[in-house]
Design a protein around this motif. Structure first.
Motif, short mmCIF file in Angstrom:
data_model
loop_
_atom_site.label_atom_id
_atom_site.label_comp_id
_atom_site.label_asym_id
_atom_site.label_seq_id
_atom_site.Cartn_x
_atom_site.Cartn_y
_atom_site.Cartn_z
N PRO A 1 0.84 -1.20 0.00
CA PRO A 1 0.00 0.00 0.00
C PRO A 1 0.87 1.24 0.00
CG PRO A 1 0.07 -0.95 2.19
CD PRO A 1 0.90 -1.84 1.31
N LEU A 2 0.35 2.34 -0.60
CA LEU A 2 1.03 3.64 -0.55
C LEU A 2 0.33 4.46 0.51
CD1 LEU A 2 1.23 4.21 -4.39
CD2 LEU A 2 3.14 3.73 -2.89
N LYS A 3 1.11 5.07 1.37
CA LYS A 3 0.49 5.83 2.46
C LYS A 3 1.01 7.25 2.48
CE LYS A 3 -0.30 1.84 5.34
NZ LYS A 3 0.01 1.09 6.50
N ASN A 4 0.16 8.16 3.02
CA ASN A 4 0.61 9.55 3.18
C ASN A 4 1.25 9.70 4.56
OD1 ASN A 4 -1.47 9.57 5.00
ND2 ASN A 4 -2.77 10.98 3.85
N GLU A 5 1.58 10.97 4.89
CA GLU A 5 2.28 11.21 6.15
C GLU A 5 1.47 10.82 7.37
OE1 GLU A 5 5.33 14.78 4.93
OE2 GLU A 5 3.54 15.25 6.08
N GLN A 6 0.13 10.87 7.22
CA GLN A 6 -0.70 10.50 8.37
C GLN A 6 -0.89 8.99 8.46
OE1 GLN A 6 -1.77 13.19 6.28
NE2 GLN A 6 -0.76 14.50 7.77
N GLY A 7 -0.33 8.28 7.51
CA GLY A 7 -0.44 6.83 7.54
C GLY A 7 -1.70 6.31 6.88
N GLU A 8 -2.43 7.19 6.23
CA GLU A 8 -3.65 6.73 5.55
C GLU A 8 -3.28 6.20 4.17
OE1 GLU A 8 -6.27 10.34 7.51
OE2 GLU A 8 -5.30 10.57 5.59
N ILE A 9 -4.05 5.21 3.75
CA ILE A 9 -3.76 4.58 2.45
C ILE A 9 -4.19 5.52 1.32
CG2 ILE A 9 -4.36 2.65 0.92
CD1 ILE A 9 -4.61 0.94 3.47
N THR A 10 -3.26 5.81 0.42
CA THR A 10 -3.57 6.69 -0.70
C THR A 10 -3.60 5.93 -2.01
OG1 THR A 10 -1.24 7.18 -0.93
CG2 THR A 10 -2.56 8.72 0.38
N GLY A 11 -3.19 4.68 -1.97
CA GLY A 11 -3.18 3.89 -3.19
C GLY A 11 -2.40 2.61 -2.93
N ALA A 12 -2.03 1.95 -4.00
CA ALA A 12 -1.22 0.74 -3.84
C ALA A 12 -0.39 0.54 -5.10
CB ALA A 12 -2.12 -0.48 -3.61
N ILE A 13 0.71 -0.19 -4.91
CA ILE A 13 1.60 -0.46 -6.04
C ILE A 13 1.83 -1.97 -6.14
CG2 ILE A 13 3.74 -0.13 -4.72
CD1 ILE A 13 4.77 1.29 -7.33
N ASN A 14 1.80 -2.47 -7.36
CA ASN A 14 1.90 -3.91 -7.57
C ASN A 14 3.07 -4.22 -8.50
OD1 ASN A 14 1.53 -6.61 -8.10
ND2 ASN A 14 -0.60 -6.43 -8.75
N CYS A 15 3.98 -5.11 -8.05
CA CYS A 15 5.03 -5.63 -8.92
C CYS A 15 4.71 -7.08 -9.18
CB CYS A 15 6.40 -5.58 -8.22
SG CYS A 15 6.90 -3.93 -7.81
N PHE A 16 4.52 -7.41 -10.43
CA PHE A 16 4.19 -8.80 -10.69
C PHE A 16 5.03 -9.32 -11.85
CE2 PHE A 16 1.33 -8.27 -14.41
CZ PHE A 16 1.03 -6.93 -14.34
#
Lengths: 146, 757
Positions: free
Chosen positions: B474-489
């Protein structure tokens, strides 16, 4: 010297002759009663078949068994004998030309009194007869249950 | 208003030049008035004229000073010009009034009335002035003051009492108190001269202070004697404030790190701060007055007219990035902000430019771009497929490999595509997986913290399928909230295939192994059966062969014994030979049986003491005993790993051999000793026999090999020794020379824990 009876189970008639001559030349008075196979040996001991006449076929003081015989081998006879309490105290020796260790081992397991190899040399045979006498036939008769 | 031509004046004694704006000389005028009964008139008019003259002079000075003044601050100029204009206007108004008055004086017969009229007007005029004006007598006592004085001084001056000045308190420009009798007016009256250029501070009774500039002028009579003075006090507070602001602004400009340059509408540099000096390398004095184009590289010269055009329209040019050239010829990247400079009327008179050196920023930008480029290359061309989504699943980025594995390239940011760019997805077990249930969706919704090596099946639009392994963060901002996700496959189709093949191969191998094992077991069983059969066969044969031999020997023996007296020596001899032959045959059979036994049987090995074995052999064989033979044992005979029976067999065969092959008549002698080596013991059997030629030394260990048939033997003896020794992990050999005896050796392993002898 008390004359004894030796039961000799042997399918080679020549060998019987040679052993007889051996005892004679050694000056031993023992009688050699021969049977030609294991079955006869058992019959003789049981006093059955042709051997019911105990005067003619007395119970032996010593049994010599060849191994390679028809019908029942010497080891089979030995096994049978040892399972019968009557003949437990009777000395049973294996007298064979087989030097196979498995035969020796089996004989020992079955409680043979000794395992003797048949010598070819008549002189040796005479010595063997002497040692048989010395070892097995020079004591008073073993108590045998009728 | 019509300007009167200036005429050369007749200078009265006293040196004071009268204003020359009138057709008639003021002296004659003054004289005219002088003849009137009221003697004040002339004086008054003179004073008025003087005042006007002063104002004139003032105006001229102002103009001069304004010309000299600081041209780079429009506000100040404007302020001054405003003041000047006011003064000019007032002067013009005053002059107009005066002209009118003088004309009307000339027109009327009543000079008194005229004079009084003009007096009144002068007073009116002076009183109308917004600047404080007052007059004194020669001793400095106040003779007149206008209403502006009241406002200026914060008090009502007293005629005749106040001396030198209408003010309450005075201070020098530096703040030190100024006594009234040292003020510029006092100096002007006392010294009889005009005092200009002084700036001072007036304090009102209420404590308020003002900056002002006095303009005292002594008034003279026709003879040039000082008869009084006139003083105008100009409130310069605003000017002073403006000066302070100017100074501050100037200081700001000077101290700024940015290059601040101003130019006029022709593009000529009018100001150049320290920052500009630092940036461009030119000193202010080198460039002021020069065209700004000297800073512009030849290929950018068209920028200047464009900038000036926009400035001319009143536009501001902001953060214009360009290149300029320094004094040393080097080029620098700068960011320009250019604003129009306006005068007080709002007219654009030039431009001010702030130039900021952006070389560093440009360098950082370039480096960042290069780094981004590298990253992007990596991202795009790497062998791993990468893509990212935002919290609603919309695809933000994806690289080339991702498109390859999906078999399609989704439009970035397309809201119809969510969570994955693939056509269809399946779970490893083959069941259909909707996009919003895929691992990416679960991570971005927070259902699972991440995915590692999770298998997913992708179906491409063309129907082909690939198995991939996904790794999701997951991608998170400074507050630790999820802002997106990144997938390597990455594609593991081949790997899976390989795995399947491997499993298949293993299974096949296992099957084959089982089959082979079964086969081997079968064959071994068969072989064993065969071996057993052969063994039994060979045993039976050899065993059965011995019986007839016994018969032969036996009967021959009987004949020899019983019929000895009836036998010829020849016949007896034949019988003996029968016995010997039969004996030989028997020996052969026995040795063969023994050999077969050794080959067939397992021989248990253990540490064996050779000494007792040898002695047993020597005791039991009469043929090995003295006086027939001499056998000598040499101690020590260390223990070896062997089999007792086997060892005995070897020793006896070697010994028999050793004593056999002697020349007739020689007593056989054998010497036995042991040689201890590192890991084995070698027993030597040295005899005095006939020896063995070198070429036959190997052959004698073969089966049925007899070198000399004149000596009795089966030919198996040494073969048996070799086989037996071999089975006991030992060796046998011989050293010999024909006619010089032989040294047979038997070698066996040393027990591991044997102490060294």
């Amino acid at each position: 010297m008390r004359p004894c009876t030796i039961l000799y189970a042997e399918d080679e008639p020549d060998d019987i002759l040679f052993l007889e001559r051996a005892f004679k030349s050694a000056g031993l008075p023992h009688t050699l009663n021969a049977v030609s196979d294991g079955e006869e040996a058992l019959q003789y001991l049981a006093g059955e078949g042709p051997f019911t006449d105990r005067a003619r076929y007395p119970l032996p003081d010593l049994i010599l068994l060849d191994i390679n015989m028809p019908k029942q081998s010497g080891l089979d006879v030995l096994a049978r004998l040892r399972s019968q309490p009557n003949f437990k105290s009777l000395p049973v020796l294996i007298f064979t030309s087989s030097s196979r260790s498995e035969d020796m081992e089996r004989a020992r397991q079955l409680g043979a009194g000794d395992y003797l190899l048949k010598p070819s040399d008549p002189l040796k045979l005479r010595e063997l007869a002497k040692s048989l006498h010395d070892r097995w036939l020079s004591q008073p008769a073993a108590a045998i249950n009728p | 208003m019509k300007q009167h031509p200036r005429k050369k004046r007749h200078t009265p004694a006293g040196g004071e030049k009268a204003p020359n704006s009138f057709a008639a000389t003021p002296t004659s005028k003054a004289n005219q008035f002088h003849r009137r009964p009221t003697g004040n008139g002339k004086e008054e008019i003179l004073r008025a004229y003087q005042a006007v003259k002063s104002l004139n002079a003032l105006e001229q000075r102002e103009e001069a000073s304004s010309r000299q003044g600081h041209t780079d601050l429009a506000q100040r100029m404007a302020g001054l010009q405003k003041g000047n204009r006011k003064i000019r206007d007032w002067r013009r108004a005053a002059v107009n009034v005066i002209e009118d008055d003088v004309r009307s004086r000339q027109a009327t017969e009543s000079v008194n009335a005229d004079l009084r009229e003009s007096e009144r007007r002068f007073r009116q005029m002076i009183d109308a002035l917004p600047a404080a004006v007052y007059t004194t007598d020669a001793q400095g006592r106040l003779t007149h003051f206008n209403p502006a004085c009241i406002e200026f001084s914060g008090r009502t001056p007293e005629l005749g009492t106040d001396q030198w000045c209408v003010s309450w308190k005075l201070y020098h420009a530096d703040g030190t108190p100024m006594p009234h009798d040292e003020c510029p007016m006092a100096i002007a009256l006392k010294e009889g001269r005009i005092v200009r250029g002084v700036e001072a501070i007036v304090e009102r009774p209420d404590g308020t202070r003002l900056w002002f500039a006095p303009y005292p002028t002594p008034l003279r009579d026709a003879e040039g004697k000082t008869i009084g003075g006139v003083n105008m006090l100009l409130d310069i507070t605003e000017r002073k404030r403006a000066e302070i602001v100017t100074a501050s602004l100037a200081a700001i400009v000077e101290s700024s790190d940015d290059a601040i340059i101003s130019k006029d509408l022709n593009g000529v540099i009018t100001s150049w701060n320290k920052g500009a000096e630092r940036l461009f390398g030119y000193m202010a004095r080198e460039v002021t007055g020069k065209p700004i184009t000297l800073l512009i590289p030849p290929d950018r010269q068209q920028e200047e007219p464009k900038i000036l055009e926009r400035i001319g329209r009143g536009e501001r040019v902001e953060h214009f990035e360009t290149v300029r050239v320094c004094k040393n010829g080097s080029l620098i990247d700068i960011s320009l902000t250019i604003s129009p400079l306006r005068d007080s009327a709002g007219r654009i008179i030039g431009a001010s430019k702030i130039a900021r050196d952006i070389t560093e920023r440009k360098r950082a930008e370039k480096a960042l771009r290069a780094s981004e480029e590298r990253f992007r290359t990596l991202f795009d061309l790497g062998p791993v497929a990468v893509y990212s989504i935002d919290t609603s699943g919309v695809i933000q980025n994806f690289n080339r490999r991702a498109a390859e594995l999906w078999g399609r390239a989704p439009a970035s940011g397309d809201t119809d595509e969510r969570f994955c760019g693939s056509y269809k997805l399946f779970r490893p077990d083959g069941s259909f997986m909707p996009h919003d249930q895929c691992p990416m969706a679960e991570v971005v919704s927070g259902k699972i913290p991440g995915a590692r090596d999770a298998e997913v099946l992708i179906e491409r639009p063309d129907g082909s399928r690939v198995t991939v392994v996904v790794n999701i963060c997951p991608l998170k901002n400074e507050q630790g909230e999820i802002t997106g996700a990144i997938n390597c496959f990455y594609d593991i189709t081949e790997r899976k295939q390989a795995e399947r093949q491997l499993a298949l191969a293993r299974a096949q191998l296992a099957d084959r192994a089982t089959q082979l094992e079964a086969l081997v077991a079968e064959r071994t069983a068969t072989l064993q059966d065969t071996v057993s059969e052969l063994e039994h066969f060979s045993y039976t044969i050899t065993h059965d062969m011995r019986a007839p031999l016994r018969a032969m020997q036996g009967f021959a023996g009987i004949l020899l014994n019983d019929a000895a007296d009836r036998l010829t020596p020849e016949s007896a001899g034949y019988l003996r030979r029968i016995m010997i032959a039969a004996h030989r045959m028997d020996a052969l059979i026995q040795d063969s049986l023994q050999y077969a036994k050794i080959v067939r049987e397992q021989i248990p090995l253990a540490p064996v003491e050779p000494g007792p074995v040898l002695r047993a052999i020597l005791d039991s064989y009469p043929s090995l005993q003295p006086p027939q033979v001499e056998i000598h044992l040499v101690e020590p005979l260390p223990p070896v790993i062997a089999n007792e029976a086997g060892l005995g067999q070897c020793f006896s065969n070697v010994l028999v051999n050793a004593i056999k092959f002697v020349k007739p008549g020689i007593v056989p002698r054998v010497r036995i000793w042991a040689e201890t080596r590192a890991s084995f013991v070698r027993f030597w059997f040295e005899d005095n026999g006939i020896g063995i030629p070198t070429e036959y030394q190997e052959r004698i260990f073969g089966m049925f090999q007899q070198l000399d048939k004149s000596y009795e033997g089966t030919g198996i003896g040494l073969a048996l020794v070799r086989k037996t020794a071999q089975r006991m992990e030992g060796k046998v050999g011989v050293e010999s020379e024909s006619g010089r005896g032989s040294r047979f050796w038997l070698e066996f392993k040393k027990p591991l824990d044997t102490p060294l002898h």
